[in-house]
Each structure stands twice: as structure tokens, then as C-alpha cells.
Design an enzyme around this catalytic site. Sequence first.
Site, PDB file in Angstrom:
ATOM      1  N   GLY A   1       0.778  -1.240   0.000  1.00 56.48           N
ATOM      2  CA  GLY A   1       0.000   0.000   0.000  1.00 56.48           C
ATOM      3  C   GLY A   1       0.802   1.277   0.000  1.00 56.48           C
TER       4      GLY A   1
ATOM      5  CD  GLU B   1       1.486  -9.237   1.732  1.00 59.78           C
ATOM      6  OE1 GLU B   1       1.406 -10.390   2.152  1.00 59.78           O
ATOM      7  OE2 GLU B   1       0.488  -8.555   1.396  1.00 59.78           O
ATOM      8  N   PRO B   2       5.077  -4.807  -0.590  1.00 59.18           N
ATOM      9  CG  PRO B   2       7.153  -3.776  -0.789  1.00 59.18           C
ATOM     10  CD  PRO B   2       6.443  -4.862  -0.055  1.00 59.18           C
ATOM     11  N   GLY B   3       3.946  -3.546  -3.732  1.00 60.05           N
ATOM     12  CA  GLY B   3       3.881  -3.783  -5.173  1.00 60.05           C
ATOM     13  C   GLY B   3       4.206  -2.474  -5.875  1.00 60.05           C
TER      14      GLY B   3
ATOM     15  NE  ARG C   1      -2.999   2.655 -11.079  1.00 58.13           N
ATOM     16  CZ  ARG C   1      -2.867   3.855 -10.590  1.00 58.13           C
ATOM     17  NH1 ARG C   1      -2.347   4.821 -11.325  1.00 58.13           N
ATOM     18  NH2 ARG C   1      -3.235   4.109  -9.358  1.00 58.13           N
TER      19      ARG C   1
ATOM     20  CE1 TYR D   1      -8.967   1.361  -9.045  1.00 61.19           C
ATOM     21  CE2 TYR D   1      -6.982   1.579 -10.373  1.00 61.19           C
ATOM     22  CZ  TYR D   1      -7.877   0.796  -9.678  1.00 61.19           C
ATOM     23  OH  TYR D   1      -7.669  -0.545  -9.609  1.00 61.19           O
TER      24      TYR D   1
ATOM     25  CB  CYS E   1     -15.616   1.794 -28.927  1.00 60.16           C
ATOM     26  SG  CYS E   1     -14.795   1.608 -30.506  1.00 60.16           S
ATOM     27  CD  GLU E   2     -16.176   1.193 -22.468  1.00 58.13           C
ATOM     28  OE1 GLU E   2     -16.607   1.939 -21.573  1.00 58.13           O
ATOM     29  OE2 GLU E   2     -16.367  -0.023 -22.523  1.00 58.13           O
TER      30      GLU E   2
HETATM   31  N1  LLP Z   1      -0.834  -7.261  -0.441  1.00 59.03           N
HETATM   32  C1  LLP Z   1      -2.131  -7.493  -0.707  1.00 59.03           C
HETATM   33  C2  LLP Z   1      -2.855  -8.509   0.048  1.00 59.03           C
HETATM   34  C3  LLP Z   1      -2.779  -6.764  -1.728  1.00 59.03           C
HETATM   35  O1  LLP Z   1      -4.071  -6.986  -1.993  1.00 59.03           O
HETATM   36  C4  LLP Z   1      -2.058  -5.784  -2.441  1.00 59.03           C
HETATM   37  C5  LLP Z   1      -2.714  -4.995  -3.492  1.00 59.03           C
HETATM   38  C6  LLP Z   1      -0.700  -5.599  -2.135  1.00 59.03           C
HETATM   39  C7  LLP Z   1      -0.120  -6.347  -1.122  1.00 59.03           C
HETATM   40  C8  LLP Z   1       0.157  -4.614  -2.855  1.00 59.03           C
HETATM   41  O2  LLP Z   1      -0.313  -3.325  -2.724  1.00 59.03           O
HETATM   42  P1  LLP Z   1       0.561  -2.081  -3.249  1.00 59.03           P
HETATM   43  O3  LLP Z   1       1.832  -2.035  -2.445  1.00 59.03           O
HETATM   44  O4  LLP Z   1       0.854  -2.315  -4.686  1.00 59.03           O
HETATM   45  O5  LLP Z   1      -0.309  -0.915  -3.035  1.00 59.03           O
HETATM   46  N2  LLP Z   1      -5.141  -1.670  -9.195  1.00 59.03           N
HETATM   47  C9  LLP Z   1      -4.972  -0.686  -8.145  1.00 59.03           C
HETATM   48  C10 LLP Z   1      -4.230  -1.263  -6.953  1.00 59.03           C
HETATM   49  C11 LLP Z   1      -4.890  -2.494  -6.381  1.00 59.03           C
HETATM   50  C12 LLP Z   1      -4.087  -3.111  -5.254  1.00 59.03           C
HETATM   51  C13 LLP Z   1      -4.671  -4.399  -4.830  1.00 59.03           C
HETATM   52  N3  LLP Z   1      -3.951  -5.061  -3.770  1.00 59.03           N
HETATM   53  C14 LLP Z   1      -4.283   0.540  -8.727  1.00 59.03           C
HETATM   54  O6  LLP Z   1      -3.915   0.524  -9.902  1.00 59.03           O
HETATM   55  O7  LLP Z   1      -4.131   1.562  -8.054  1.00 59.03           O
END
Ligand code: LLP
Length: 413
Positions: free
Chosen positions: A222, A264-266, A303, A307, A333-334
Amino acid sequence: MLPQDRQQGELLAIARAYGTPTYVYDGRVVKRQVQALKAALRDVPSFLLYALKANSSPAVVKLLRDLSLGADVVSPGELALARRLDFSPERIVFSANNMTDEEMLHAVREGVLLNIGELTRLEKFGRQCPGAGVSLRINPEFGAGHHEYVVTAGQRSKFGIPVADLEKARAVAAEHGLRVVGLHQHIGSGNLQVQPYVDAIRVLFEKAEDFPEATVLNMGGGIGVSYRPQEPSFDLDQLARVLRENLNGFAERFPGRKVQIWLEPGRFLTAECGVLLVEANTLKKSFGQTFVGTNSGMSQLIRPAIYGAYHGVVNVSNPNGAADRYNIVGNICESSDFFAHDREVSEIREGDILAICDAGAYGMAMASEYNLRPLPSEVFIDLDGRPHLERVRETPDELVDRMLTGRRKLDSN
Ligand code: LLP
């Protein structure tokens, strides 16, 4: 973050070499982000797992593996990718939503830790895997995110076991001899403020008191990045301070009990590493505005449509042109199909190459073939600055061939 002049030249060269639309990921930026996080957490006993959902391009995932991260996976597909890329099972956490018995047993056979966020699933896990170790995903009853659709805790959220039900979870675990070795939460995504974590981490530590075998306290992902110019960035040092304070307090109250923080960063690791290169192919004046049509769209970066997300746009083939304001739109087409509204960009001409910035997280990962537009190519720039073509765009005919081959398989069965 917008690419600097030199990088703009590199991007233009990539667009010329491989065509557009193309996603480009810079491994050096991924490494920079890992180092920033590790530096901030140097005094915090912690382990980083990469949330593969943000960007599962194998070159990016392999780099994060080589930088010693674990893998946070949420589906059998992500689990298969992590295993095929040689993450060892003890470095993988499986957090599938609405997991089936089959998915659960598969993850157990693979030897990875499961995060379970429903009492009913915990019951099924207990019956089928008595005595096993497990981690519970809790819902601290409040969440936070850059948009309501990415808030993943709180009363309106489908995720996690509400803290008020943790007594019941304890009873289910006890009935089946389950060892609750971890507590997990993920409050939401794209947060630039530390405050929601201050509260959530406090809940995590409080609840850990009731689970004496829990050694893993997983605060989820997050952490946001600043997509807009001058947007303040997330204060990693403050987060580290909050974690240290909680760890110290816990150690005083429970001397001898060892706990480790997992994150758990993404997005934090991959958003800024990526751009989507597109070509402006249609300029149009309409009701006093200028629309710039491109050869990509919401199917390839959704995105903004979902959002209202902001992504910087740079004209890498005319960086010094006179600035003007444009609506930069896609070929789908949106009417939600846009990259930027009323955005100042240096003069855009038909044929110019635009970089849609900070698209490394939840870009390609959420792309689809809507309108039967083939997915973009992908290029990975390695740590020595060398670009590698990792994925080649299909032609429309190849895409249709694949559809019809699937149909033929069905017919021949
Ligand atoms: N751990 C869990 C259980 C999650 O569900 C997520 C993301 C993460 C870690 C990683 O979160 P991050 O660090 O990337 O914020 N599609 C949306 C984001 C959806 C995130 C869903 N879960 C966007 O483009 O903003």
C-alpha cells in the site's frame, strides 16, 4: 516522476526500435526503490515480499528475486510464476481471495504459507490440514487508499477476518490444532500518508498478544508513490520509526518473544520503473479543445478510466516544443478511454511518441484485449542500462488465430 532528458532519448530509441505501444521497465529504478525501503528498515527485523500482482513481467520479478525479496501471490497463476522463477516456498505467501479447496491444497502441497481471511475457509483448512501452520488476514475495521476501490479493510470491505471475530478464529484454530504463525493485514493501496499505518500496526501488535505462536506480523503493501508533480512522497523513515516503537513496546511486554515484520509492496517497487510508449496518430480540434488520439488506450492502461488516476505525459519526440493543453485519449470505443485531460505537454504532432509515466505498476498487469487490440510489447532495461525485448506484441491476426485455435481444440474434443 517524469523521465529526464537522457532517458527521454533512450525511450525514443526504444520506440523506434520496437514500435508502439510498448511498456518499458527500468530495472535500475526497481533496484533504487528496493534500496530505499531496505535502508529505511535497516533497524527493523523485517522481510520484504514483492506483490506480483503489480507487475508480473518475468524480468521484473526475477530482478526482485535476485534482490532477495520474497513473493506475495494471490492466485495459482502467480504461485506458478513464483515457483517457476525459483522463489523457494518459504519465501512465498499465498493470499488468494475466495480460494477453493483445490487452490488451498495446491498451495499447501507447494509448501507455502497461506493467509486466510474468512472463518469458513479457516474451518475447511483446519479440517483438511490439521496441525498445520497458517497466517490469518485480519480486517482492522478501517482502511485507506488512493480511491475507494482500493481500500481493502473496513466495514465495507470483503477482505480479512474482522478483529471482533478473532476470538472465533482462535477457537477454530484450537479445535484443529492449527498453529497461527502469522497475522496479516492489507488496509489499501496508494497511500502517501503514514497515519493509517500507525493505527493499523497498533492493531496488528495488539492482536498478536492473543496469538502466542505468531512470529510474522505482515502489514501488507500500500505504500504510494507521487504520480503528480510536487506531490509529497511517503515518509519511509516515519514508518520505520512507528514499527520500531511497536516492536520495542512489544519486546518489553513479552520478553523473549521474537516477531518479524513482513511487508508486501507492489506499487512502491514498480510504478516509477515503467512507462507506456504510445504514438499520437490523430489530432483533432473539437469544441475548442484539442484531442490527441493515440494507438493505445484504456485496455492497455486502465487506471485513469477506473480510478481517475493521474499519469504524467511526456512528448519524448518533441520535448522542447511550445507547451499546449491536450486531452490525450485512446483508441477504445468508450468515453472513459483517456490518459490525461486538459494536460500541458510540449507541442504534440501526429507521429510523436508520448511516454505515459509511472505505469510500471498495475499497467500491463491489468491490461486486456478489449476491442481485440493486442497487448503491448514489453522491454526491460537491465541494471547495466541495456534494453531487452521481453514480450512481442501480437498482430491482430495472431490474436484472432489464438482465439480460433482455442475454439478448434474444443471442437476436436
Ligand atoms: N498485499 C495485498 C494482500 C494486496 O491486496 C495488495 C494490493 C498488495 C499487497 C500490494 O499493494 P501495493 O503495495 O501495490 O499498493 N489496481 C490498483 C491497486 C490495487 C491493489 C490491490 N492489492 C491501482 O492501480 O491503483
